[in-house]
Design a protein around this motif. Structure first.
Motif, PDB file in Angstrom:
ATOM      1  N   CYS A   7       0.840  -1.270  -0.101  1.00 45.67           N
ATOM      2  CA  CYS A   7      -0.077   0.068  -0.172  1.00 45.67           C
ATOM      3  C   CYS A   7       0.915   1.340  -0.105  1.00 45.67           C
ATOM      4  CB  CYS A   7      -0.922   0.205   1.311  1.00 45.67           C
ATOM      5  SG  CYS A   7      -1.807   1.610   1.486  1.00 45.67           S
ATOM      6  N   CYS A  10       0.226   2.868   3.892  1.00 42.45           N
ATOM      7  CA  CYS A  10       0.633   2.047   5.175  1.00 42.45           C
ATOM      8  C   CYS A  10       1.640   0.950   4.524  1.00 42.45           C
ATOM      9  CB  CYS A  10      -0.573   1.418   5.840  1.00 42.45           C
ATOM     10  SG  CYS A  10      -1.353   0.194   5.076  1.00 42.45           S
ATOM     11  N   CYS A  50      -6.623  -1.626  -0.142  1.00 43.79           N
ATOM     12  CA  CYS A  50      -5.571  -2.150   0.999  1.00 43.79           C
ATOM     13  C   CYS A  50      -6.452  -2.616   2.115  1.00 43.79           C
ATOM     14  CB  CYS A  50      -4.600  -0.857   1.424  1.00 43.79           C
ATOM     15  SG  CYS A  50      -4.140  -1.307   2.778  1.00 43.79           S
ATOM     16  N   CYS A  53      -5.808  -0.353   5.492  1.00 41.25           N
ATOM     17  CA  CYS A  53      -5.937   0.987   5.868  1.00 41.25           C
ATOM     18  C   CYS A  53      -7.230   1.513   5.078  1.00 41.25           C
ATOM     19  CB  CYS A  53      -5.076   2.137   5.410  1.00 41.25           C
ATOM     20  SG  CYS A  53      -4.387   2.423   3.924  1.00 41.25           S
TER      21      CYS A  53
HETATM   22 ZN   LIG Z   1      -2.824   0.751   3.276  1.00 44.46          ZN
END
Ligand SMILES: [Zn+2]
Length: 411
Positions: A7, A10, A50, A53
């Motif tokens: 991602c 994150c 993702c 997050c």
């Molecule tokens: Zn993420």
């Protein structure tokens, strides 16, 4: 760089790809007549969620050097709707934070300086930063001082030394274009005053899903933003979202206010927005799967409509060639066998051909010369304004095809 394995916000490696628009050329790579004899470069265009997050993002990154060349053909706010919006954006921020002539406002991705012009009129100091040299040049000629460069830490530090710290850094429709967000935050923190504010405005992913705006997915837009992943992302850097506002521009946008922790009270709008966002299902794979099905259905319906018109022996043209329209044309495979020409006012595009689909681009005035039976409106976000401007075409019996969210004909 190309295919991502984690991602962008994150770094979580668990990404779920839920929408695949195939491979397309870059949306702003309009071809010259000579280039028609050369092969075009295609890149995958797919979106993944993702799991950690909740950020929706492209699965593939095109090298920024290829994406942003000098001839970036998008000059901002040629439409009245656009310039009105940016004018009131500036006025509202100046009022909200009581900005004065001592406050510096930096616009990242400032293009030809429309937004900064609004700040200047409202009495603040302004500085633009934009990597497209041709846009920066126009901005400087218009009296909006602009640095032709990427907003990276070394550039930000240089700005602070020369101009002092910034009270406000704004970015409209630019946060989703950034390649290295961690580096961007570093630049942001280097240039922002202790109580400085970063404000970004971006089309919201909630609206993209709700209104089936899948054509706004293209290689320049690496991220499809919603508040939850953004809020979590800034926490990593001891910054927080303290306010959020919604606007109708570009099919539904949101404006997010961010500062260093504990600088400003958190407005209740933030909690409210997060709750409403969650309720739309944009963080759930089944909802996103449904969205992908509707996208495929849109292509079928649009092509059925176009084929029916062609069978009747009628002619079709295309009105304007915004980047998002190139996703639509390529994904639906609308080419010169369907549309005879596309009209434009941008001299950077006239005389060229649409990327991938190779439809010739002619000046706006050709519409009234050739009088096609139908005109596809690719800039659906400005459809009312465009149709109003084309009263003369309508009076002749010309009809419009609005492709999104549901293909329809307007007379
Ligand atoms: Zn993420």
């Amino acid at each position: 760089m190309p295919q991502i394995n984690a991602c962008r916000f994150c770094k979580n490696p668990k990404l779920n790809r839920y929408l695949d628009l195939g491979a397309t050329p870059l949306a702003d790579r309009f071809l010259s007549a000579e280039q028609l004899n050369e092969p075009e470069k295609y890149y995958p265009l797919a979106v993944a969620l993702c799991e950690n997050c909740g950020l929706s993002q492209l699965t593939y990154t095109v090298d920024p050097k290829e994406l942003y060349q000098e001839e970036y053909p998008y000059a901002m706010s040629l439409t009245k709707t656009g310039s009105d919006h940016y004018g009131s954006f500036a006025a509202s921020v100046v009022k909200k934070f009581n900005l004065t002539q001592n406050d510096l406002v930096i616009d990242v991705g400032s293009n030809v300086g429309i937004l900064l012009e609004g700040f200047k009129k409202n009495g603040t100091k302004t500085l633009g930063v934009d990597p497209a040299a041709n846009m920066a040049k126009i901005a400087n000629e218009r009296g909006i001082e602009t640095i032709a460069d990427f907003f990276v830490p070394s550039v930000a530090t240089g700005i602070k030394e020369k101009y002092g710290p910034a009270k406000i850094v704004v970015g409209t429709n630019v946060f989703a274009h950034i390649f290295d967000h961690h580096q961007f935050i570093e630049a942001l923190q280097a240039v922002l005053d202790e109580k400085g504010i970063f404000i970004f405005e971006s089309p919201s992913f909630v609206n993209l899903v709700k209104n089936l705006e899948y054509d706004t997915i293209y290689h320049e837009h690496l991220l499809y933003l919603s508040l939850k992943p953004v809020a979590n992302f800034f926490k990593q850097f001891d910054m927080e979202v303290f306010d959020v506002e919604s606007y109708p521009i570009h099919g539904g946008s949101f404006r997010v206010f961010i500062s260093r922790k504990n600088n400003y009270p958190i407005n209740e709008s933030v909690e409210k927005y997060l709750k409403e966002e969650e309720a739309t299902g944009i963080y759930s794979l089944p909802t996103l799967g449904e969205f992908a099905k509707k996208v495929a259905q849109n292509r079928i319906e649009l092509m059925n409509l176009i084929h029916k018109i062609k069978e009747e022996g009628k002619t079709i043209a295309i009105i304007s060639t915004p980047a998002k329209g190139m996703t639509l044309l390529n994904y639906c495979r609308i080419g010169p066998e369907h549309a005879d020409f596309a009209t434009e006012k941008s001299p950077l595009k006239i005389g060229r051909y649409t990327p991938g689909t190779r439809i010739p681009i002619v000046p706006d005035s050709e519409l009234m010369v050739r009088k096609p039976d139908y005109a596809i409106l690719l800039a659906w976000n400005f459809s009312n304004e465009i149709m109003k401007n084309l009263d003369e075409y309508r009076a002749l019996g010309g009809k419009f095809i609005i492709p999104i969210p549901k293909p329809e004909i307007k007379g």
